[in-house]
Design a protein around this motif. Structure first.
Motif, PDB file in Angstrom:
ATOM      1  N   ASP A 353     -10.464  -7.529  -1.844  1.00  0.00           N
ATOM      2  CA  ASP A 353     -10.630  -8.909  -1.453  1.00  0.00           C
ATOM      3  C   ASP A 353      -9.359  -9.543  -1.822  1.00  0.00           C
ATOM      4  O   ASP A 353      -8.704 -10.693  -0.871  1.00  0.00           O
ATOM      5  N   LYS A 354      -8.649  -9.626  -2.764  1.00  0.00           N
ATOM      6  CA  LYS A 354      -7.594 -10.199  -3.360  1.00  0.00           C
ATOM      7  C   LYS A 354      -6.324  -9.784  -2.785  1.00  0.00           C
ATOM      8  O   LYS A 354      -5.331 -10.321  -2.924  1.00  0.00           O
ATOM      9  N   ALA A 355      -6.336  -8.503  -2.216  1.00  0.00           N
ATOM     10  CA  ALA A 355      -5.231  -7.810  -1.500  1.00  0.00           C
ATOM     11  C   ALA A 355      -5.106  -8.030  -0.040  1.00  0.00           C
ATOM     12  O   ALA A 355      -4.086  -7.645   0.516  1.00  0.00           O
ATOM     13  N   ILE A 356      -6.027  -8.900   0.602  1.00  0.00           N
ATOM     14  CA  ILE A 356      -5.995  -9.275   2.295  1.00  0.00           C
ATOM     15  C   ILE A 356      -5.082 -10.269   2.713  1.00  0.00           C
ATOM     16  O   ILE A 356      -5.475 -11.259   2.087  1.00  0.00           O
ATOM     17  N   ALA A 361      -4.558  -7.123   7.393  1.00  0.00           N
ATOM     18  CA  ALA A 361      -3.833  -6.030   6.505  1.00  0.00           C
ATOM     19  C   ALA A 361      -4.060  -6.172   4.837  1.00  0.00           C
ATOM     20  O   ALA A 361      -4.320  -7.597   4.528  1.00  0.00           O
ATOM     21  N   GLY A 362      -3.835  -5.186   4.239  1.00  0.00           N
ATOM     22  CA  GLY A 362      -3.979  -5.048   2.784  1.00  0.00           C
ATOM     23  C   GLY A 362      -2.292  -4.993   2.424  1.00  0.00           C
ATOM     24  O   GLY A 362      -1.754  -4.072   2.941  1.00  0.00           O
ATOM     25  N   HIS A 363      -1.993  -5.870   1.461  1.00  0.00           N
ATOM     26  CA  HIS A 363      -0.347  -5.871   1.283  1.00  0.00           C
ATOM     27  C   HIS A 363      -0.341  -4.691   0.246  1.00  0.00           C
ATOM     28  O   HIS A 363      -1.359  -3.824  -0.250  1.00  0.00           O
ATOM     29  N   GLY A 364       1.004  -4.084   0.290  1.00  0.00           N
ATOM     30  CA  GLY A 364       1.277  -2.776  -0.486  1.00  0.00           C
ATOM     31  C   GLY A 364       2.585  -2.250   0.356  1.00  0.00           C
ATOM     32  O   GLY A 364       2.032  -1.464   1.076  1.00  0.00           O
ATOM     33  N   ALA A 369       1.171  -3.797  -7.089  1.00  0.00           N
ATOM     34  CA  ALA A 369       1.821  -4.056  -8.220  1.00  0.00           C
ATOM     35  C   ALA A 369       0.974  -5.528  -9.039  1.00  0.00           C
ATOM     36  O   ALA A 369       1.547  -6.281  -9.792  1.00  0.00           O
ATOM     37  N   GLY A 370      -0.280  -5.535  -8.998  1.00  0.00           N
ATOM     38  CA  GLY A 370      -1.159  -6.577  -9.874  1.00  0.00           C
ATOM     39  C   GLY A 370      -0.799  -7.853  -9.205  1.00  0.00           C
ATOM     40  O   GLY A 370      -1.188  -8.648  -9.428  1.00  0.00           O
ATOM     41  N   LEU A 371      -0.362  -7.839  -7.731  1.00  0.00           N
ATOM     42  CA  LEU A 371      -0.356  -8.989  -7.155  1.00  0.00           C
ATOM     43  C   LEU A 371      -1.521  -9.292  -6.018  1.00  0.00           C
ATOM     44  O   LEU A 371      -2.110  -8.507  -5.562  1.00  0.00           O
ATOM     45  N   GLU A 372      -1.748 -10.529  -6.117  1.00  0.00           N
ATOM     46  CA  GLU A 372      -2.662 -11.238  -5.000  1.00  0.00           C
ATOM     47  C   GLU A 372      -1.716 -11.139  -3.692  1.00  0.00           C
ATOM     48  O   GLU A 372      -0.752 -11.528  -3.772  1.00  0.00           O
ATOM     49  N   ALA A 373      -2.672 -11.206  -2.615  1.00  0.00           N
ATOM     50  CA  ALA A 373      -1.811 -11.066  -1.161  1.00  0.00           C
ATOM     51  C   ALA A 373      -1.254 -12.647  -1.234  1.00  0.00           C
ATOM     52  O   ALA A 373      -1.936 -13.472  -1.469  1.00  0.00           O
ATOM     53  N   GLU A 374      -0.088 -12.462  -0.402  1.00  0.00           N
ATOM     54  CA  GLU A 374       0.569 -13.753  -0.274  1.00  0.00           C
ATOM     55  C   GLU A 374       1.506 -13.543   0.999  1.00  0.00           C
ATOM     56  O   GLU A 374       2.258 -12.672   0.852  1.00  0.00           O
TER      57      GLU A 374
END
Length: 700
Positions: A353-356, A361-364, A369-374
């Motif tokens: 959920d933190k990556a959306i 899309a999911g970031h990456g 890299a331990g990041l939340e989606a921005e």
């Protein structure tokens, strides 16, 4: 080129056999400035976590999937999807990739050019290699490129019924079948390396891409030779890399190909669906356990059970691996029912959920890299979107939660479409939701660093020819999940112009979705049967739809679906109409976006294109996209933006609705520079090149 290639191979051979000081190059590698620090996270020693996995010895209590998948190929494209797939075959990247990237045709790595060492690696195009340890992975790279492209191309050929492409698909499959050794082995390695790697290993990954191709071909042709070839090959692999053989993930070092091999799970699921042999389910479960036992390289194993026990940490690894491995964890959970795996899956969803991003899309790109989606600074990669979408469809099929079908459809029609150019002659490898420039650099907080992924290209041969092959797999796999079954009921899981052919209670039925969805709010289902049939239809009511009409009458959904029962005769019609309007959604306090129905809307940024590479004898190019102005910068969503007006539903005759000027939202925006409110034209994110998707809100 030949002398440069020889120097690359010499460098790699030194790395492989461990002699000499290593190689240096006057050129930086072509992967980007932050690549090496992320890819090389090899453990200093064996980390054996078997003590945490004792629950795998307990009694399994399998879980029942909510819905059953239909045989692959049951759903074929119609309307704009078919037009786009045909265009991609005839004039776009799907049909042209094997000519644009010669490695596909010239490198017969499953048959005459198997790998016994790095001396067998052919010309790798635009890759710039510097002698780093990860470059030993180059032995298997073409198995990913060619195998994924074969998989998508073969499915495109049969789904569109294009005879020229079908002949080419047949030749691909015949060569794969002919590559099989007498003992059943299909793969890319000579006996000197086969199943006996100490380090980087692409065995299971190369088999995955080839076997998915063969099973796709089987689903359309029922040519038993393809199915038999895969089953014979699986016997060899399950013996060598099984519970009584070697753990394929216990190595001295490993890079992406090793843990990509976990996706042999896809092959096991396909084989089980076809043969109903439980041995394939059991083997996929073994692979997840084996994968969870040893930590070799932290960059590629976010979904290992031990790491998932730390719920509050964010995903850190390679995005493609992270999103595809969700399917393997989920498969193991449903085969065993172990509560420990249920906890792991729940924790994985919390992290996911933190990556959306707003586009779905999911970031990456490449790393989470331990990041939340921005939306402006964390980009996605096309491969990550494809693997996430396929995992979301599996999550819905097994668990039945409507939000996963909503998410899969949203990602397909927004994030994934937003990477393709209008003509289908190029896609971008990496792209943020808020994409202000594509100039071969990653831009963040006023600074930039080189990253060749930020451009449009028909190959992306400098970082890796992976995203374009995966683009060819998009619609074939999406179509396969449009319809499912629950008992004898047909379940409309996702929507789009298509035709379903299947059997219910021994009777053949055809259901055509006639629609311009996701642009149209109306879908007409035309039913064709030879004899009347009693049948329940279950139609998904998306969360973004306020109400759903069935044949002109508002309905009340039963849970997440509207059930329509009846005795259906040839020529019967079911007409759905969604009631939906523009809504403002908050992604984070300073990032709000507008969505209407399944489509996310964006302010398109006018741009100019700068060609940076041409492909000899073709009209294909690599190019950058540069903004013509910065008028998009100091804008905020006005309070009345939720009252945005949709300008015209697209005419039903439109063959490609994605780039029409007569379909847009009029959105009120507040211009901070001029201190005024003005209406701007917002178009679907899938119709954009450069764009702004999210905005802060203007103060009331």
């Amino acid at each position: 080129m030949k002398s440069k290639l020889l120097s690359w191979i010499q460098c790699l051979l030194i790395l492989m056999v461990g002699i000499g000081p290593g190689c240096q190059s006057s050129e930086s590698n072509s992967q980007g400035e932050d690549f090496l620090g992320n890819v090389n996270q090899v453990s200093s020693g064996d980390t054996d976590d078997s003590k945490l996995l004792g629950f795998f010895e307990g009694k399994a209590t399998p879980l029942e999937a909510t819905y059953a998948s239909l045989p692959q190929g049951s759903v074929k494209p119609l309307g704009w999807i078919r037009s786009m797939m045909l265009s991609d075959l005839k004039t776009g990247v799907v049909g042209a990739l094997d000519d644009l990237f010669p490695g596909i045709k010239k490198d017969d790595l499953y048959r005459t050019a198997r790998r016994g060492g790095l001396e067998d690696v052919p010309d790798m195009g635009d890759l710039v290699l510097t002698g780093e340890a990860w470059e030993k992975s180059i032995m298997w790279w073409n198995a990913e490129t060619a195998g994924n492209w074969w998989d998508g191309f073969v499915r495109h050929a049969y789904l569109t019924e294009d005879e020229t492409s079908i002949r080419q698909a047949e030749a691909i499959v015949e060569n794969l079948i002919a590559s099989q050794d007498e003992d059943g082995y299909i793969g890319i390695y000579k006996p000197s390396l086969r199943y006996q790697h100490k380090g980087s290993n692409g065995e299971l990954w190369a088999q995955t891409t080839a076997f998915r191709t063969l099973l796709g071909y089987y689903s359309f042709t029922q040519d038993k030779r393809a199915l038999d070839a895969v089953e014979r090959a699986m016997v060899v692999t399950m013996k060598e890399y099984g519970a009584d053989g070697k753990n394929p993930f216990k190595l001295e070092n490993a890079f992406g190909g090793v843990t990509h091999g976990l996706m042999l799970t896809d092959v096991c699921e396909m084989l089980f669906d076809i043969t109903h042999k439980s041995i394939y389910q059991e083997y996929a479960t073994y692979l997840y356990k084996a994968f969870s036992t040893y930590n070799i390289n932290r960059a590629f194993n976010d979904l290992r059970y031990p790491y998932l026990m730390d719920k509050d940490s964010l995903f850190t690894g390679h995005g493609v691996h992270t999103y595809e491995h969700v399917r393997t964890l989920l498969h193991a959970l449903y085969v065993t029912g172990y509560p420990e795996l249920q906890t792991a899956y729940s924790n994985a969803l919390y992290k996911l959920d933190k990556a959306i991003l707003p586009s779905g899309a999911g970031h990456g790109n490449e790393w989470l890299a331990g990041l939340e989606a921005e939306p402006t600074t964390t980009s996605s990669e096309y491969c990550t979107m494809l693997e996430l979408r396929n995992s979301l469809a599996s999550m819905f099929q097994k668990g039945g939660e409507l939000k996963w079908a909503d998410h899969a459809e949203k990602l397909t029609y927004n994030g994934m479409m937003g990477f393709r150019n209008k003509e289908g002659t190029a896609i971008t490898y990496g792209k943020p939701d808020n994409c202000y420039i594509l100039d071969g650099h990653h831009h963040e907080h006023g600074e930039k660093r080189k990253d060749v992924r930020y451009k449009y290209s028909p190959t992306h041969s400098d970082p890796a020819v992976c995203c374009v092959p995966n683009y060819s797999r998009n619609f074939p796999y999406f179509l396969d999940k449009m319809w499912m079954k629950k008992g004898d009921a047909l379940v409309a899981a996702m929507y789009g112009p298509s035709v379903l052919n299947t059997q219910i209670k021994g009777k053949k039925i055809e259901v055509r979705q006639k629609t311009l969805y996701p642009f149209s709010d109306v879908i007409q289902f035309d039913i064709k049967v030879k004899e009347p049939i009693n049948l329940d239809f279950m139609f998904r009511k998306p969360a973004w739809s306020d109400a759903l009409e069935i044949n002109g009458e508002l309905t009340v959904s039963e849970g997440d679906f509207v059930k329509v029962s009846g005795k259906w005769e040839d020529g019967d019609v079911i007409r759905l109409k969604f009631h939906q309007h523009a809504r403002i959604h908050e992604h984070s306090p300073n990032h709000h976006f507008i969505q209407r129905g399944p489509l996310v809307y964006a302010l398109a940024i006018p741009h100019e294109e700068k060609v940076i590479k041409t492909y000899a004898g073709t009209d294909y190019t690599d190019y950058h996209c540069l903004p013509q102005s910065k008028n998009f910068e100091r804008l905020r969503l006005h309070a009345s933006s939720e009252s945005a007006v949709l300008i015209d539903e697209i005419p039903t005759h439109a063959s490609n609705p994605w780039h029409r000027s007569d379909f847009f939202l009029e959105v009120p925006l507040y211009d901070e520079t001029k201190e005024e409110v003005r209406k701007e034209k917002f178009i679907p994110i899938g119709s954009t090149i450069l764009r702004r998707v999210t905005f802060p809100k203007a103060s009331e």
